[in-house]
Design a protein around this motif. Structure first.
Motif, PDB file in Angstrom:
ATOM      1  N   MET A   1       0.765  -1.275  -0.193  1.00 15.58           N
ATOM      2  CA  MET A   1      -0.203   0.038   0.046  1.00 15.58           C
ATOM      3  C   MET A   1       0.764   1.111   0.086  1.00 15.58           C
ATOM      4  SD  MET A   1      -2.950  -1.156  -0.106  1.00 15.58           S
ATOM      5  CE  MET A   1      -3.998   0.157   0.310  1.00 15.58           C
ATOM      6  N   ASN A   2       2.233   0.994   0.094  1.00 12.09           N
ATOM      7  CA  ASN A   2       3.260   2.406   0.278  1.00 12.09           C
ATOM      8  C   ASN A   2       2.782   3.225  -1.072  1.00 12.09           C
ATOM      9  OD1 ASN A   2       5.064   4.018   1.458  1.00 12.09           O
ATOM     10  ND2 ASN A   2       6.897   2.840  -0.014  1.00 12.09           N
ATOM     11  N   PHE A   3       2.854   2.545  -2.209  1.00 15.21           N
ATOM     12  CA  PHE A   3       2.700   3.298  -3.533  1.00 15.21           C
ATOM     13  C   PHE A   3       1.194   4.073  -3.466  1.00 15.21           C
ATOM     14  CE2 PHE A   3       0.225  -0.160  -4.730  1.00 15.21           C
ATOM     15  CZ  PHE A   3      -0.873   0.532  -5.660  1.00 15.21           C
ATOM     16  N   ILE A   4       0.334   3.865  -2.940  1.00 13.06           N
ATOM     17  CA  ILE A   4      -0.833   4.473  -2.859  1.00 13.06           C
ATOM     18  C   ILE A   4      -0.474   5.820  -1.975  1.00 13.06           C
ATOM     19  CG2 ILE A   4      -3.212   4.618  -1.947  1.00 13.06           C
ATOM     20  CD1 ILE A   4      -3.480   1.397  -2.537  1.00 13.06           C
ATOM     21  N   ALA A   5      -0.173   5.637  -0.792  1.00 19.78           N
ATOM     22  CA  ALA A   5       0.288   6.874   0.167  1.00 19.78           C
ATOM     23  C   ALA A   5       1.138   7.706  -0.678  1.00 19.78           C
ATOM     24  CB  ALA A   5       0.862   6.334   1.445  1.00 19.78           C
ATOM     25  N   THR A   6       2.243   7.393  -1.236  1.00 21.33           N
ATOM     26  CA  THR A   6       3.245   8.303  -2.061  1.00 21.33           C
ATOM     27  C   THR A   6       2.346   8.867  -3.078  1.00 21.33           C
ATOM     28  OG1 THR A   6       3.825   6.228  -3.339  1.00 21.33           O
ATOM     29  CG2 THR A   6       5.204   7.095  -1.171  1.00 21.33           C
ATOM     30  N   GLY A   7       1.574   8.354  -3.857  1.00 19.07           N
ATOM     31  CA  GLY A   7       0.833   8.818  -4.854  1.00 19.07           C
ATOM     32  C   GLY A   7      -0.052   9.610  -4.596  1.00 19.07           C
ATOM     33  N   ILE A   8      -0.669   9.680  -3.544  1.00 23.93           N
ATOM     34  CA  ILE A   8      -1.776  10.514  -2.979  1.00 23.93           C
ATOM     35  C   ILE A   8      -1.024  11.797  -2.549  1.00 23.93           C
ATOM     36  CG2 ILE A   8      -3.149  11.173  -1.001  1.00 23.93           C
ATOM     37  CD1 ILE A   8      -3.960   8.216  -0.906  1.00 23.93           C
ATOM     38  N   GLY A   9       0.096  11.755  -1.822  1.00 24.49           N
ATOM     39  CA  GLY A   9       0.916  12.905  -1.507  1.00 24.49           C
ATOM     40  C   GLY A   9       1.274  13.746  -2.670  1.00 24.49           C
ATOM     41  N   ALA A  10       1.913  13.063  -3.804  1.00 22.62           N
ATOM     42  CA  ALA A  10       2.525  13.557  -4.947  1.00 22.62           C
ATOM     43  C   ALA A  10       1.436  14.207  -5.628  1.00 22.62           C
ATOM     44  CB  ALA A  10       3.103  12.515  -5.726  1.00 22.62           C
ATOM     45  N   GLY A  11       0.296  13.441  -5.726  1.00 25.52           N
ATOM     46  CA  GLY A  11      -0.827  14.198  -6.346  1.00 25.52           C
ATOM     47  C   GLY A  11      -1.473  15.458  -6.013  1.00 25.52           C
ATOM     48  N   LEU A  12      -1.458  15.506  -4.500  1.00 23.84           N
ATOM     49  CA  LEU A  12      -1.987  16.716  -3.882  1.00 23.84           C
ATOM     50  C   LEU A  12      -0.813  18.030  -3.949  1.00 23.84           C
ATOM     51  CD1 LEU A  12      -3.508  15.096  -0.593  1.00 23.84           C
ATOM     52  CD2 LEU A  12      -4.728  16.017  -2.529  1.00 23.84           C
ATOM     53  N   VAL A  13       0.251  17.570  -3.865  1.00 23.40           N
ATOM     54  CA  VAL A  13       1.448  18.408  -4.094  1.00 23.40           C
ATOM     55  C   VAL A  13       1.377  19.225  -5.431  1.00 23.40           C
ATOM     56  CG1 VAL A  13       3.851  18.924  -4.073  1.00 23.40           C
ATOM     57  CG2 VAL A  13       3.056  17.609  -2.368  1.00 23.40           C
ATOM     58  N   SER A  14       1.106  18.150  -6.639  1.00 22.14           N
ATOM     59  CA  SER A  14       1.206  18.689  -8.012  1.00 22.14           C
ATOM     60  C   SER A  14      -0.095  19.521  -8.308  1.00 22.14           C
ATOM     61  CB  SER A  14       1.219  17.160  -8.824  1.00 22.14           C
ATOM     62  OG  SER A  14       1.388  17.762 -10.137  1.00 22.14           O
ATOM     63  N   ALA A  15      -1.307  19.110  -7.829  1.00 26.69           N
ATOM     64  CA  ALA A  15      -2.673  19.751  -7.818  1.00 26.69           C
ATOM     65  C   ALA A  15      -2.224  21.208  -7.325  1.00 26.69           C
ATOM     66  CB  ALA A  15      -3.545  19.122  -7.096  1.00 26.69           C
ATOM     67  N   VAL A  56      -4.715  10.415 -10.786  1.00 28.16           N
ATOM     68  CA  VAL A  56      -5.929  10.453 -10.214  1.00 28.16           C
ATOM     69  C   VAL A  56      -6.430  11.366  -9.097  1.00 28.16           C
ATOM     70  CG1 VAL A  56      -7.842   9.027  -9.449  1.00 28.16           C
ATOM     71  CG2 VAL A  56      -6.350   8.013 -11.228  1.00 28.16           C
ATOM     72  N   VAL A  57      -5.644  11.210  -8.241  1.00 31.23           N
ATOM     73  CA  VAL A  57      -5.691  12.242  -6.857  1.00 31.23           C
ATOM     74  C   VAL A  57      -5.756  13.814  -7.177  1.00 31.23           C
ATOM     75  CG1 VAL A  57      -4.829  13.022  -4.736  1.00 31.23           C
ATOM     76  CG2 VAL A  57      -5.136  10.543  -5.265  1.00 31.23           C
ATOM     77  N   GLY A  58      -4.504  13.850  -8.277  1.00 32.03           N
ATOM     78  CA  GLY A  58      -4.480  15.410  -8.432  1.00 32.03           C
ATOM     79  C   GLY A  58      -5.505  15.976  -9.245  1.00 32.03           C
ATOM     80  N   GLY A  59      -5.884  15.133 -10.359  1.00 26.88           N
ATOM     81  CA  GLY A  59      -7.024  15.404 -11.021  1.00 26.88           C
ATOM     82  C   GLY A  59      -8.324  15.722 -10.336  1.00 26.88           C
ATOM     83  N   LEU A  60      -8.722  14.956  -9.336  1.00 25.34           N
ATOM     84  CA  LEU A  60      -9.920  15.297  -8.596  1.00 25.34           C
ATOM     85  C   LEU A  60      -9.762  16.304  -7.787  1.00 25.34           C
ATOM     86  CD1 LEU A  60     -10.643  11.392  -7.419  1.00 25.34           C
ATOM     87  CD2 LEU A  60     -11.804  12.760  -8.904  1.00 25.34           C
ATOM     88  N   ALA A  61      -8.598  16.525  -7.194  1.00 28.47           N
ATOM     89  CA  ALA A  61      -8.438  17.832  -6.368  1.00 28.47           C
ATOM     90  C   ALA A  61      -8.526  19.022  -7.139  1.00 28.47           C
ATOM     91  CB  ALA A  61      -6.909  17.693  -5.641  1.00 28.47           C
ATOM     92  N   PRO A  68     -14.280  20.571 -13.213  1.00 30.20           N
ATOM     93  CA  PRO A  68     -13.797  19.389 -13.758  1.00 30.20           C
ATOM     94  C   PRO A  68     -13.107  19.477 -15.131  1.00 30.20           C
ATOM     95  CG  PRO A  68     -16.311  19.587 -13.122  1.00 30.20           C
ATOM     96  CD  PRO A  68     -15.629  20.922 -12.939  1.00 30.20           C
ATOM     97  N   LEU A  69     -13.283  20.434 -16.015  1.00 27.63           N
ATOM     98  CA  LEU A  69     -12.434  20.217 -17.185  1.00 27.63           C
ATOM     99  C   LEU A  69     -10.994  20.816 -16.842  1.00 27.63           C
ATOM    100  CD1 LEU A  69     -12.386  20.426 -20.383  1.00 27.63           C
ATOM    101  CD2 LEU A  69     -12.707  22.925 -20.395  1.00 27.63           C
ATOM    102  N   SER A  70     -10.489  21.568 -15.717  1.00 25.35           N
ATOM    103  CA  SER A  70      -9.324  21.652 -15.429  1.00 25.35           C
ATOM    104  C   SER A  70      -8.640  20.537 -14.932  1.00 25.35           C
ATOM    105  CB  SER A  70      -9.357  22.894 -14.341  1.00 25.35           C
ATOM    106  OG  SER A  70      -9.679  23.964 -14.827  1.00 25.35           O
ATOM    107  N   GLY A  71      -9.409  19.855 -14.101  1.00 26.92           N
ATOM    108  CA  GLY A  71      -8.815  18.467 -13.584  1.00 26.92           C
ATOM    109  C   GLY A  71      -8.730  17.570 -14.689  1.00 26.92           C
ATOM    110  N   LEU A  72      -9.500  17.475 -15.715  1.00 22.14           N
ATOM    111  CA  LEU A  72      -9.086  16.625 -16.701  1.00 22.14           C
ATOM    112  C   LEU A  72      -7.853  17.114 -17.719  1.00 22.14           C
ATOM    113  CD1 LEU A  72     -10.001  14.218 -18.926  1.00 22.14           C
ATOM    114  CD2 LEU A  72     -11.403  15.832 -20.031  1.00 22.14           C
ATOM    115  N   GLY A  73      -7.781  18.562 -17.886  1.00 29.88           N
ATOM    116  CA  GLY A  73      -6.735  18.965 -18.183  1.00 29.88           C
ATOM    117  C   GLY A  73      -5.313  18.537 -17.420  1.00 29.88           C
ATOM    118  N   PHE A  74      -5.649  18.724 -16.035  1.00 27.78           N
ATOM    119  CA  PHE A  74      -4.329  18.363 -15.241  1.00 27.78           C
ATOM    120  C   PHE A  74      -3.835  16.717 -15.520  1.00 27.78           C
ATOM    121  CE2 PHE A  74      -2.963  15.962 -11.590  1.00 27.78           C
ATOM    122  CZ  PHE A  74      -1.900  16.658 -11.143  1.00 27.78           C
TER     123      PHE A  74
END
Length: 320
Positions: A1-15, A56-61, A68-74
């Motif tokens: 599950m480690n890749f999920i936690a790191t992915g969530i963190g990276a997605g939020l930072v990128s967003a 996925v996380v960054g797009g949703l954020a 929603p269009l900006s999320g898809l663009g991200f």
């Protein structure tokens, strides 16, 4: 599950780096340009699945914060290209001698060019809803703003107005070409920087190859020829041809630069020659890159460095 936690963190930072663009300040623009870096780092240093989670996380954020269009663009413009190149960079297979054979750097650069071109056109399709007329209007607006900014100090007589209109038409036609050139440059620099950062942390699974030894696959030259032909068509096919032409010409220019770096290693005066080369590139505002692109194409097609005794192997075919 480690890749999920790191992915969530990276997605939020990128967003977050992406969302600050609404501030419309120079600092916000700089932070926005760094948005792919977190996705690249987690994809290279942890697992490529972390990059998908980040997308996925960054797009949703972004969809929640902006639209929603900006999320898809991200997801399409920022996260997925970074994830895809990281995924390719970590592809490998056991060799005959038991060592790992990693994805060649030249082939990775070719995919960076293709990814840049496809992303530019995908962004245009998403932003216009697939309406090519709207896409043309957008490119014209960009070209007009650029030309007016460059020639704001000129007169307003009929001749100057006619010249300005011709320039706007030319730059509008070249918008996809120039945008793809810039984007492949950004992707290449970001991938290199992210790999260096991850390697310092000792999490990079592969040994990073010597950049001066990269060789683009010969099939990249065929793609460039097809792209130049497609650029003469109308509609999104022509825009895609322009984007692919710009991206692959820039990638071949990078190979030309790499070949010069490679050929001058161990030579006296190398620092002076390379400094003079980069100064000329700056002075000519990139026009010298055309000659470097031609040199890169010749190096890839005819194996110039192999013929003159340098190390790169014959370029592989372009496939995953």
């Amino acid at each position: 599950m480690n890749f999920i936690a790191t992915g969530i963190g990276a997605g939020l930072v990128s967003a977050l780096l992406t969302a600050v663009i609404v501030k419309a300040t120079p600092l916000a623009a700089m932070l926005y340009l760094l948005a792919p870096i977190p996705v690249l780092i987690v994809s290279l240093g942890w697992d490529h699945r972390s990059g998908l989670v980040a997308a996925v996380v960054g797009g949703l954020a972004i969809a929640f914060i902006l639209s929603p269009l900006s999320g898809l663009g991200f997801a399409v413009i920022t996260a997925l290209p970074a994830w895809w190149l990281s995924y390719l960079a970590l592809l490998g297979r056991p060799g005959a001698d038991g060592t790992m054979e990693w994805y060649p750097l030249g082939r990775l650069l070719a995919w960076a060019a293709a990814t840049a071109a496809l992303t530019i056109i995908a962004a245009g399709v998403i932003s216009t809803g697939g309406d090519y007329g709207a896409f043309e209007r957008n490119t014209r607006d960009v070209a007009e703003a650029f030309v007016n900014a460059q020639f704001a100090a000129t007169g307003t007589d009929a001749l100057d107005a006619e010249t300005r209109e011709q320039l706007i038409a030319i730059f509008a036609r070249l918008t996809s070409f120039l945008s793809a050139q810039g984007f492949v440059t950004v992707l290449a620099i970001y991938l290199w920087a992210a790999a260096r950062i991850v390697r310092v942390s000792k999490r990079l699974p592969r040994p990073w190859p010597s950049v001066p030894e990269l060789v683009m696959p010969r099939s990249a030259g065929l793609i460039l020829i097809v792209a130049l032909i497609a650029a003469n068509f109308d509609g999104f096919i022509g825009a895609l041809g322009m984007a692919l032409s710009g991206a692959f010409l820039m990638a071949f220019a990078f190979q030309g630069l790499a070949a010069i770096h490679d050929r001058t290693r161990g030579k006296s005066g190398r620092s002076f020659l390379l400094t003079a080369l980069y100064v000329l590139i700056f002075i000519t505002q990139g026009i010298l890159m055309v000659a470097l692109a031609l040199f890169g194409i010749a190096d890839s097609t005819f194996g110039l460095r192999r013929r003159f005794g340098t190390r790169p192997n014959p370029p592989p075919t372009l496939s995953t």
